[in-house]
Write a protein that holds these residues in place. Structure first.
Motif, PDB file in Angstrom:
ATOM      1  N   GLU A 216       0.828  -1.208   0.000  1.00 27.95           N
ATOM      2  CA  GLU A 216       0.000   0.000   0.000  1.00 27.95           C
ATOM      3  C   GLU A 216       0.863   1.258   0.000  1.00 27.95           C
ATOM      4  O   GLU A 216       0.508   2.265  -0.615  1.00 27.95           O
ATOM      5  N   THR A 217       2.001   1.207   0.688  1.00 24.83           N
ATOM      6  CA  THR A 217       2.901   2.374   0.739  1.00 24.83           C
ATOM      7  C   THR A 217       4.210   2.134  -0.002  1.00 24.83           C
ATOM      8  O   THR A 217       4.947   3.079  -0.286  1.00 24.83           O
ATOM      9  N   ARG A 325       7.889  -1.986   6.746  1.00 28.37           N
ATOM     10  CA  ARG A 325       7.789  -0.633   6.199  1.00 28.37           C
ATOM     11  C   ARG A 325       8.784   0.309   6.870  1.00 28.37           C
ATOM     12  O   ARG A 325       9.389   1.175   6.223  1.00 28.37           O
ATOM     13  N   ASP A 329      11.694   2.219   4.718  1.00 25.82           N
ATOM     14  CA  ASP A 329      11.644   3.690   4.627  1.00 25.82           C
ATOM     15  C   ASP A 329      12.770   4.397   5.375  1.00 25.82           C
ATOM     16  O   ASP A 329      13.048   5.567   5.109  1.00 25.82           O
TER      17      ASP A 329
END
Length: 366
Positions: A216-217, A325, A329
Motif C-alpha cells: 500500500e505504501t 515498512r 523507509d
C-alpha cells in the motif's frame, strides 16, 4: 584420557543431499571438530565430509536409514574403535560399549504435533525418545533444554546447551555478487526475504499476508520465499493470488551455499515468522551478512537473537508489515540494526561449538 586423542564416531547418516537446519549443524560441527587437535572424527554419512574418516551409511528415505541404524550401526561403531558415539540427529543406540552423546535440535513434533503428518511425527518422536539412553544430551538453546525435560523426562544435569552458529566464513557479499544473483532470480529492486517455506509452523503465509499491507505504501517491494519446496507451495501461491500480491511474491526454491551470502546480503530484511525454533540458524546467518531481521517472539528466537532483531507477535502479519515498512523507509534504522546484527552474530562460532562439544566427549569418557 588425559591428553590422548579422542576418537569420535559421528552418526551423520541423516545428512541430506541439500543440507538445511540439522544437516547444516552436522556438516559444520564435523568440520570444526576435525580441525581440533586431539580429536579424530569418523563420520558415518551418505557422502564423505571433509577432514573426517568416512564410514559409508545409506542414502535415501529415512526408513532405509533407520533400518541401518537398528541393524548395522552398533557393529560399525564397534569396528571403528571409537571412544565415544555422537548421534547428531537424535538417534542413540540402546547398547554400545562406548559412552553415547545425542543432539536434540528441537522437539516441535511434541510441542506442535499438527505441524507434521502422522507418520513423520511418530518417527521423530520415536528417535527422540532414544536420546534417553545417552550419557549426555546436547541442545542448542535453553528452550530446547526445557522441552527435553518436559517431553522426554531427561534429567537436567545430563543436558548441555551448546549454541550453533552461522556457516563458517559467511559474511556480507559484494555488490556485484548481489546484483548477479538478483538478475538470475528476476528481481529488479528491493526485496524482503523469508526462508524455510516447506512447513506449516514456519508461517511463511504471514509474510505473504504482510505484503498486502506493505505494498500500500511501498508498491515496488518484493517478497522472496526461499527454501526446499514442500507441501505448502501450492497453498502459498494460492494465498498470494487471493490477496492480489502474486506479482510481488517470488518462490525461488532451494538456494545453494554459494548463493546464500548474496541472497541474504541483498535483502532489506529477513522475515522469520516461525512459531517455534530450536535455535534458528537462518536469522543468525542473515545477521552475519548485516541484514536486519524481523522475527516472531517465539521460544529460542528471543533467547538467541537478543537485542539484534525487531520482534513481532506470533501470527501477526500487520506487525510484520509495520516493521518491514519501517526498515524499507528508514535507511538509518536499517544501518543501525544491521550493525547490531553483525555484532551479535559474531558472538557465535563453530570452532567454539566444537570445543564445547569435545568437552562433552571428554566428560563422558571420564
Amino acid at each position: 584420557m588425559g591428553g590422548a586423542t579422542v576418537r569420535v564416531f559421528l552418526n551423520a547418516s541423516s545428512l541430506p543431499e541439500r543440507p538445511a537446519g540439522a544437516g547444516v549443524y552436522t556438516l559444520q560441527l564435523a568440520r570444526a571438530l576435525a580441525a581440533l587437535p586431539g580429536i579424530e572424527v569418523m563420520a558415518a554419512s551418505p557422502v564423505p565430509i571433509a577432514g573426517t574418516r568416512h564410514i559409508a551409511a545409506p542414502s535415501g528415505r529415512p526408513e532405509r536409514r533407520f533400518l541401518w541404524e537398528l541393524g548395522s550401526l552398533g557393529d560399525a561403531v564397534e569396528e571403528s574403535g571409537a571412544d565415544v558415539y555422537h548421534g547428531t540427529h537424535f538417534y542413540t543406540p540402546r547398547r554400545l560399549r562406548v559412552p553415547r552423546v545425542a543432539t536434540l535440535h528441537d522437539l516441535t513434533f511434541f510441542r506442535l504435533p499438527r505441524r507434521y503428518g502422522w507418520a513423520h511425527r511418530r518417527y521423530y518422536q520415536a528417535i527422540a525418545r532414544t536420546a534417553r539412553q545417552a550419557e549426555r544430551v546436547i541442545v542448542p538453546s535453553g528452550a530446547v533444554a526445557s522441552d527435553a525435560v518436559r517431553y522426554l523426562s531427561l534429567r537436567p544435569e545430563l543436558i548441555r546447551v551448546i549454541a550453533e552458529a552461522p556457516k563458517a566464513g559467511l559474511c556480507p557479499a559484494g555488490a556485484d555478487a548481489v546484483l548477479a544473483l538478483k538478475e538470475r532470480l528476476g528481481i529488479a529492486g528491493a526485496y524482503l526475504l523469508c526462508l524455510g517455506t516447506a512447513e506449516p509452523g514456519k508461517r511463511a503465509v504471514d509474510a505473504i499476508r504482510a505484503m498486502a499491507v506493505v505494498r500500500e505504501t511501498n508498491p515496488e517491494a518484493v517478497l522472496v520465499l526461499a527454501g526446499n519446496p514442500g507441501r505448502l507451495t501450492g497453498a502459498l501461491e494460492d494465498e498470494a493470488a487471493r490477496l492480489g500480491v502474486s506479482d510481488r511474491v517470488r518462490l525461488v526454491g532451494y538456494v545453494p551455499d554459494e548463493d546464500l551470502a548474496a541472497l541474504l546480503t541483498g535483502a532489506t530484511a529477513l522475515i522469520f515468522p516461525s512459531l517455534f525454533e530450536g535455535f534458528g540458524l537462518p536469522p543468525l546467518e542473515a545477521m552475519a551478512c548485516g541484514t536486519p531481521v524481523i522475527s516472531a517472539e517465539a521460544p529460542a528466537m528471543t533467547e538467541v537473537l537478543d537485542e539484534g532483531a525487531l520482534f513481532v507477535p506470533l501470527r501477526d502479519p500487520g506487525a510484520i508489515a509495520r516493521a518491514a515498512r519501517a526498515l524499507i523507509d528508514d535507511a538509518g534504522l536499517r544501518g543501525e540494526l544491521g550493525q547490531r546484527a553483525r555484532e551479535l552474530a559474531g558472538r557465535y562460532s563453530w570452532p567454539r561449538a566444537a570445543e564445547e562439544t569435545a568437552g562433552v566427549y571428554r566428560e563422558v569418557i571420564g
